[in-house]
Write a protein that holds these residues in place. Structure first.
Motif, PDB file in Angstrom:
ATOM      1  N   TRP A 150       9.067  -3.063  75.515  1.00  0.00           N
ATOM      2  CA  TRP A 150       8.893  -4.115  74.512  1.00  0.00           C
ATOM      3  C   TRP A 150       9.615  -3.744  73.225  1.00  0.00           C
ATOM      4  CZ3 TRP A 150       6.853  -3.822  69.646  1.00  0.00           C
ATOM      5  CH2 TRP A 150       6.751  -5.039  68.971  1.00  0.00           C
ATOM      6  N   PHE A 151       9.473  -2.486  72.788  1.00  0.00           N
ATOM      7  CA  PHE A 151      10.137  -2.035  71.571  1.00  0.00           C
ATOM      8  C   PHE A 151      11.653  -2.142  71.726  1.00  0.00           C
ATOM      9  CE2 PHE A 151      12.212   1.219  69.007  1.00  0.00           C
ATOM     10  CZ  PHE A 151      11.813   0.810  67.735  1.00  0.00           C
ATOM     11  N   ILE A 193       5.061  -0.506  76.357  1.00  0.00           N
ATOM     12  CA  ILE A 193       5.274  -0.454  74.901  1.00  0.00           C
ATOM     13  C   ILE A 193       6.729  -0.108  74.599  1.00  0.00           C
ATOM     14  CG2 ILE A 193       4.674   0.808  72.792  1.00  0.00           C
ATOM     15  CD1 ILE A 193       1.802   1.128  74.064  1.00  0.00           C
ATOM     16  N   SER A 194       7.283   0.847  75.343  1.00  0.00           N
ATOM     17  CA  SER A 194       8.671   1.273  75.116  1.00  0.00           C
ATOM     18  C   SER A 194       9.666   0.161  75.437  1.00  0.00           C
ATOM     19  CB  SER A 194       8.981   2.506  75.968  1.00  0.00           C
ATOM     20  OG  SER A 194       8.099   3.555  75.654  1.00  0.00           O
ATOM     21  N   TRP A 243      12.630  -5.763  71.456  1.00  0.00           N
ATOM     22  CA  TRP A 243      12.489  -6.194  70.065  1.00  0.00           C
ATOM     23  C   TRP A 243      13.645  -5.662  69.228  1.00  0.00           C
ATOM     24  CZ3 TRP A 243      11.741  -3.057  65.739  1.00  0.00           C
ATOM     25  CH2 TRP A 243      11.474  -3.732  64.556  1.00  0.00           C
ATOM     26  N   PHE A 244      13.957  -4.377  69.399  1.00  0.00           N
ATOM     27  CA  PHE A 244      15.025  -3.741  68.635  1.00  0.00           C
ATOM     28  C   PHE A 244      16.377  -4.382  68.934  1.00  0.00           C
ATOM     29  CE2 PHE A 244      18.146  -0.305  67.902  1.00  0.00           C
ATOM     30  CZ  PHE A 244      17.929  -0.123  66.542  1.00  0.00           C
ATOM     31  N   VAL A 282      13.243   2.549  76.502  1.00  0.00           N
ATOM     32  CA  VAL A 282      13.588   1.777  75.298  1.00  0.00           C
ATOM     33  C   VAL A 282      14.996   1.198  75.451  1.00  0.00           C
ATOM     34  CG1 VAL A 282      14.058   1.919  72.819  1.00  0.00           C
ATOM     35  CG2 VAL A 282      12.034   3.049  73.761  1.00  0.00           C
ATOM     36  N   GLN A 326      11.089   8.008  78.262  1.00  0.00           N
ATOM     37  CA  GLN A 326      10.661   6.975  77.321  1.00  0.00           C
ATOM     38  C   GLN A 326      11.868   6.417  76.570  1.00  0.00           C
ATOM     39  OE1 GLN A 326       8.379   7.918  73.758  1.00  0.00           O
ATOM     40  NE2 GLN A 326       7.074   6.149  74.161  1.00  0.00           N
TER      41      GLN A 326
END
Length: 186
Positions: free
Chosen positions: A54-55, A51-52, A58-59, A123, A119
């Motif tokens: 991917w975020f 999830i991290s 995306w960011f 990211v 985390q």
């Protein structure tokens, strides 16, 4: 392959002295079941770091290209400074009632990673590299490199490894990576 290696090394370094290492000690002392704890660490880390990453990816797509390298480099420097601050394990995070070793580890590791430096590093790595899968695998391997020896060897390690020296060396690596990134971004 660079994403895998960099992610592995980054998280293994960031994890030194982290609260999840302390959590590993606590879980082994409480449950004395090493393999369910290791499997719980793997499961929680894979989900949280996927999830991290991917975020982060995306960011990065939303950032103007001329600022992305600078933001990523400054983030590495910030993580390096954050590594210098010793973590402590909150009693509330360590309490999971009568859960089994796997479930307790899964829940506690997943929650402990939220907002944690590893985390944040995931990211940043997700933003830096275009591969969520390789970043997730690398950060998970890094987490395992830092925590599995704690689970398996526990207190023996702490007798011989001066944690403060290792923490300073890890911080220095992050700061140097950030400074090199800033140099290349200008």
């Amino acid at each position: 392959m660079e994403a895998l290696i960099t992610s592995t090394l980054t998280v293994a370094l960031a994890e030194i002295g982290d609260k999840t290492q302390l959590l590993s000690f606590l879980l082994v002392a409480r449950y004395r079941k090493k393999w369910p704890i290791i499997i719980g660490i793997i499961a929680a880390t894979l989900i949280n770091h996927f999830i991290s990453a991917w975020f982060g990816q995306w960011f990065a797509g939303w950032l103007p290209e001329q600022y992305a390298g600078i933001i990523i480099a400054v983030s590495f420097i910030a993580i390096g400074l954050w590594v210098l601050v010793p973590d402590k394990l909150d009693d509330d995070e360590a309490n999971c009632g009568t859960c089994g070793a796997f479930l307790a580890t899964f829940v506690l590791f997943f929650l402990a990673e939220i907002g944690d430096k590893t985390q944040v590093a995931t990211v940043v790595l997700g933003a830096q590299y275009a591969s969520v899968v390789w970043v997730t695998l690398g950060t998970t391997i890094g987490m395992l490199l830092a925590n599995v020896p704690v689970v398996l060897l526990g207190e023996r390690i702490m007798r011989y490894v001066p944690l403060n020296v290792v923490r300073v060396l890890a911080a220095a690596v992050f700061i140097v990576i950030g400074l090199v990134g800033l140099w290349w971004s200008w």
